[in-house]
Motif scaffolding. Sequence first.
Motif, mmCIF file in Angstrom:
data_model
loop_
_atom_site.group_PDB
_atom_site.id
_atom_site.type_symbol
_atom_site.label_atom_id
_atom_site.label_comp_id
_atom_site.label_asym_id
_atom_site.label_seq_id
_atom_site.Cartn_x
_atom_site.Cartn_y
_atom_site.Cartn_z
ATOM 1 N N ARG A 218 0.825 -1.219 0.000
ATOM 2 C CA ARG A 218 0.000 0.000 0.000
ATOM 3 C C ARG A 218 0.851 1.258 0.000
ATOM 4 N NH1 ARG A 218 -4.106 -2.188 4.407
ATOM 5 N NH2 ARG A 218 -5.126 -3.789 3.153
ATOM 6 N N ARG A 227 -1.626 -5.018 -16.308
ATOM 7 C CA ARG A 227 -2.678 -4.766 -15.299
ATOM 8 C C ARG A 227 -3.636 -5.949 -15.240
ATOM 9 N NH1 ARG A 227 -3.249 0.905 -14.145
ATOM 10 N NH2 ARG A 227 -2.115 2.142 -15.672
ATOM 11 N N THR A 231 -4.188 -8.163 -11.866
ATOM 12 C CA THR A 231 -5.432 -8.204 -11.108
ATOM 13 C C THR A 231 -6.089 -9.589 -11.130
ATOM 14 O OG1 THR A 231 -6.441 -7.160 -13.023
ATOM 15 C CG2 THR A 231 -6.004 -5.746 -11.147
ATOM 16 N N GLY A 241 -5.266 -5.083 -1.822
ATOM 17 C CA GLY A 241 -6.091 -3.981 -2.329
ATOM 18 C C GLY A 241 -5.233 -2.837 -2.848
ATOM 19 N N ALA A 242 -3.953 -3.100 -3.115
ATOM 20 C CA ALA A 242 -3.062 -2.032 -3.574
ATOM 21 C C ALA A 242 -3.468 -1.557 -4.968
ATOM 22 C CB ALA A 242 -1.623 -2.539 -3.620
ATOM 23 N N GLU A 243 -3.212 -0.277 -5.198
ATOM 24 C CA GLU A 243 -3.547 0.292 -6.496
ATOM 25 C C GLU A 243 -2.364 0.124 -7.444
ATOM 26 O OE1 GLU A 243 -4.430 4.667 -8.124
ATOM 27 O OE2 GLU A 243 -4.924 4.322 -6.015
ATOM 28 N N PHE A 245 -0.191 1.539 -10.231
ATOM 29 C CA PHE A 245 0.031 2.868 -10.792
ATOM 30 C C PHE A 245 0.172 2.804 -12.317
ATOM 31 C CE2 PHE A 245 3.006 6.307 -12.020
ATOM 32 C CZ PHE A 245 2.172 7.382 -11.757
#
Length: 290
Positions: A218, A227, A231, A241-243, A245
């Motif tokens: 995080r 991506r 995911t 739940g990390a985004e 970038f």
Amino acid sequence: RLKAVAFLLHRQPHLLKTQLYVTPLELVLSSCGVIENGEQRQNKALITKMNNLSISSPDYLHIVNDTFANSDCYCLPQPPKLLTIMDGEAITAKRTAAVSAISAKLFKPALSEVLCILGSGQQARSHYDVFTKLFKFKEVRVWSRNKEMAQRFVNDLQDPVTVCSSVKEAVIGADVIVTATGASQPILFGEWVKPGAHIAAVGACRPDWRELDDVLMREAVVYVDSREGATAESGDIILSGAEVFAELGEVINGSFPAQREKTTVFKSLGMGIQDAVSAKLVLEKWNSEY
Ligand SMILES: NC(=O)C1=CN([C@@H]2O[C@H](COP(=O)(O)OP(=O)(O)OC[C@H]3O[C@@H](n4cnc5c(N)ncnc54)[C@H](O)[C@@H]3O)[C@@H](O)[C@H]2O)C=CC1
Ligand SMILES: O=C([O-])C1=[NH+]CCC1
């Protein structure tokens, strides 16, 4: 099955790996890519790779099939000809380390003196080879859950490498960290990581497996190879739940910045196109030499 894959490839040039749970292997990943020459889309080849991840020593197989001539036809115009079978293990080791090295080139701190490798298997070795060839480090450290294996890893090398007794000891103060283990629970914790460090996270390639903890995932700026792949396949991303970038390719083409002053994670999952391009290069070299 090949026909189904060929059908999908005609529709969509980048494919996620297919994950099949097959007893007693548990998990087989098949990674696919397509090579085509020129606008006529002639001389195409379909590449598939099968990996067995569930046993301690994964088996890999590349199969390159030749010439699917008609791109608008979703069934094969002719039975595919088997062009070659390659050693997937050797290619996977090199191509994965090469992609991680691109991430290190983009994201590692400007002054990177300490490299730390977690794990002492195939990927650890290929990452050691590529990273020490491309970058200059003052110190290299290795940790493996089996210290004897870490010692054996180090004994094979020309240059001095420190074998560490714990992950914490290995990573404290490190500028670049490679995680290449078969761990299914976090082994690398954010509280140990030097701010601004770069982590090339190679293992934990199943949606329920982890190598990195939530704090690290995080707090870091997270880059991925794909991506879509990340995911679907990465427990470190899905469960923290990390985004994400950006993708590596989006940094290379200038759409997103390389935030090298921040702590960065490159979550590598591996892509079929990496195998396809590598297989093509190997085949071309073979054909030019023999
Ligand atoms: N991102 C990518 O494109 C690729 C990722 N991989 C992944 O990289 C990782 C390493 O692969 P290889 O080096 O080929 O495997 P390997 O079997 O040669 O080495 C595995 C290493 O992980 C260690 N290990 C196993 N279980 C562990 C645990 N629970 N905790 C800590 N260490 C543990 C072993 O002691 C060994 O040092 C695997 O997770 C594999 O699935 C492999 C190929 C491509
Ligand atoms: O791309 C690949 O070969 C793999 N990704 C995860 C394990 C193997």
